[in-house]
Design an enzyme around this catalytic site. Structure first.
Site, PDB file in Angstrom:
ATOM      1  N   ASP A  38     -10.658   4.078  -1.468  1.00 49.27           N
ATOM      2  CA  ASP A  38     -11.267   3.048  -0.611  1.00 49.27           C
ATOM      3  C   ASP A  38     -12.788   2.959  -0.769  1.00 49.27           C
ATOM      4  O   ASP A  38     -13.482   3.970  -0.839  1.00 49.27           O
ATOM      5  CB  ASP A  38     -10.951   3.340   0.860  1.00 49.27           C
ATOM      6  N   ASP A  91       0.833  -1.205   0.000  1.00 49.10           N
ATOM      7  CA  ASP A  91       0.000   0.000   0.000  1.00 49.10           C
ATOM      8  C   ASP A  91       0.876   1.268   0.000  1.00 49.10           C
ATOM      9  O   ASP A  91       1.612   1.519   0.958  1.00 49.10           O
ATOM     10  CB  ASP A  91      -0.882  -0.061   1.260  1.00 49.10           C
ATOM     11  N   GLY A  94      -5.255   3.564  -7.858  1.00 52.23           N
ATOM     12  CA  GLY A  94      -5.534   3.799  -9.272  1.00 52.23           C
ATOM     13  C   GLY A  94      -4.785   4.968  -9.883  1.00 52.23           C
ATOM     14  O   GLY A  94      -5.027   5.344 -11.034  1.00 52.23           O
TER      15      GLY A  94
HETATM   16  C1  GLA Z   1      -5.491   2.301   2.733  1.00 54.39           C
HETATM   17  C2  GLA Z   1      -5.987   1.151   1.868  1.00 54.39           C
HETATM   18  C3  GLA Z   1      -7.018   0.345   2.636  1.00 54.39           C
HETATM   19  C4  GLA Z   1      -6.394  -0.176   3.925  1.00 54.39           C
HETATM   20  C5  GLA Z   1      -5.819   0.969   4.746  1.00 54.39           C
HETATM   21  C6  GLA Z   1      -5.018   0.459   5.934  1.00 54.39           C
HETATM   22  O1  GLA Z   1      -6.497   3.210   2.997  1.00 54.39           O
HETATM   23  O2  GLA Z   1      -6.532   1.629   0.664  1.00 54.39           O
HETATM   24  O3  GLA Z   1      -7.511  -0.719   1.854  1.00 54.39           O
HETATM   25  O4  GLA Z   1      -5.386  -1.105   3.601  1.00 54.39           O
HETATM   26  O5  GLA Z   1      -4.964   1.784   3.963  1.00 54.39           O
HETATM   27  O6  GLA Z   1      -4.399   1.472   6.658  1.00 54.39           O
END
Ligand code: GLA
Length: 394
Positions: free
Chosen positions: A219, A151, A198
């Site tokens: 998200d 991430d 994205g």
């Molecule tokens: C981001 C990701 C989520 C999750 C959080 C965790 O927002 O997009 O899917 O993994 O981090 O902190």
């Protein structure tokens, strides 16, 4: 001389293609169909620990989800502890023994996934993998990890200082490539899930940095408006998905309680047409029979997991009504009639416009009803925020 020049030029064109082909061959070993499983984030956020993960694995088996195809049990952010003097990452006190947890999950016929960031910190401000990529990949492999969600988060601060969008992009691409190479070096097959929301049209380059899937949006949340915004925004990127490398419109919210059954049916149907990873995001240990049947509907799962691996796309819109089609391996097509309006709407489809000549057989995936459209035309009432999902064949 001229020949040499031509050959060099050709090599420059062909080589990236060859590299990409061999990369794809590597990545197809895992995720030949979109990954299915569960992830801790949508429901548990930071309230996730060893006991909860074991309970989810237990429930994945007892509910029938494992037998329906759900395989990965994925721990998201907030498992990370400190690094020791050698730089090796350790889990925090919520996860006393990650290897023992992996053994437990494997013992159930399931696989274990974990989460990190290419930056110094994760989104929840825990320890990221920056500067420790090879070490972390090896640690995951030693524990028996089968899936990594990587991430972007913490790396964004460094990208901001890069001076130009091009330089920032390079920092990101290099970071994702670095972890891909580190995972390969361990020799353990580990699904590689890119999460950078994205940006920079990731679908165009996600496979070239080794991604088996890449998030295409920000998200999701457990609201129809957000789920629909994300799902219906996926039009036009189908050609970038295929076996081993998938567009990921984020994890499922089915069973979390913020949408009604019609809306969750839309969520499942749209994700299946999109060949999206199906990662449940609810508490599997507390599911109603309705939630189980939404998640395990074997015909919906079969569309999602279709072996041809062709992502579906939107073929028409009329106000809030959208028709999406996914070609399937047996020559039939999954056709979703989606009504984004809160009230029921009558929708019409002419299957001749979807490549069928003459009469077609229709199978309604959610009701199980079979019918025929003799002249290729079909009309049906679609519930508000709902869907009619058909499997259409000659
Ligand atoms: C981001 C990701 C989520 C999750 C959080 C965790 O927002 O997009 O899917 O993994 O981090 O902190």
């Amino acid at each position: 001389m001229r020949n040499v020049l031509v050959k060099c030029a050709l090599a420059a064109v062909v080589l990236p293609g060859l590299l990409l082909t061999s990369l794809l061959a590597q990545t197809t070993k895992v995720a030949s169909t979109p990954p299915m499983g569960w992830n801790s984030w949508n429901h548990f956020r930071d309230k996730i620990d060893d006991a909860t993960v074991r309970a989810q694995a237990d429930a994945m088996v007892s509910s029938g989800m494992r037998d329906a195809g759900y395989l990965y049990v994925n721990i998201d952010d907030t498992w990370e502890g400190e690094r020791d003097a050698k730089g090796i990452i350790h889990p925090n006190t919520k996860f006393p023994d990650m290897k023992a947890l992996a053994d437990y999950v494997h013992g159930k016929g399931l696989k274990l996934g974990i989460y990190s960031s290419p930056g110094p910190k994760t989104c929840a401000k825990y320890e990221g993998s920056y500067g420790h990529e090879e070490q972390d990949a090896q640690t995951y492999a030693d524990w028996g990890i089968d899936y990594l969600k990587y991430d972007l988060c913490g790396l964004r601060d460094m990208m901001k200082e890069a001076g130009s969008p091009e330089a920032a992009h390079k920092i990101m691409v290099d970071a994702y490539t670095k972890m891909h190479n580190a995972l390969l070096k361990t020799g353990r097959p580990i699904v590689y899930s890119l999460c950078q929301y994205g940006n920079d049209a990731v679908w165009r380059w996600g496979a070239s940095v080794g991604g088996n899937l890449w998030r295409t949006t920000g998200d999701i949340s457990d609201r129809y408006a957000r789920m629909a915004d994300i799902g219906f925004s996926q039009a036009g990127i189908a050609k970038y998905a295929g076996p081993g490398h998938w567009n990921d419109p984020d994890m499922l919210e089915v069973g979390n309680g913020g949408m009604n059954a019609e809306e969750y049916r839309t969520h499942m149907s749209l994700w299946a047409i999109l060949a999206a990873p199906l990662l449940a995001g609810n508490d599997l240990s507390k599911m109603t029979p309705e939630t189980i049947s939404l998640l395990t509907n074997h015909e919906v799962v079969a569309i999602d997991q279709d072996t041809a691996g062709i992502q579906g796309d939107r073929v028409s819109t009329e106000g809030p009504m959208e028709v999406w089609v996914r070609p399937l391996a047996d020559g039939s097509k999954a056709v979703g009639l989606f009504n984004r309006h809160p009230q029921p709407m009558d929708m019409r489809v002419d299957f001749r416009q979807l490549g069928f000549n003459g009469p077609v057989k229709l199978h309604d995936v959610w009701t199980g009803n079979n019918s025929e459209a003799k002249n290729g035309e079909y009309q049906t009432r679609v519930p508000g925020h709902g869907v009619v999902l058909l499997r259409v064949s000659k």
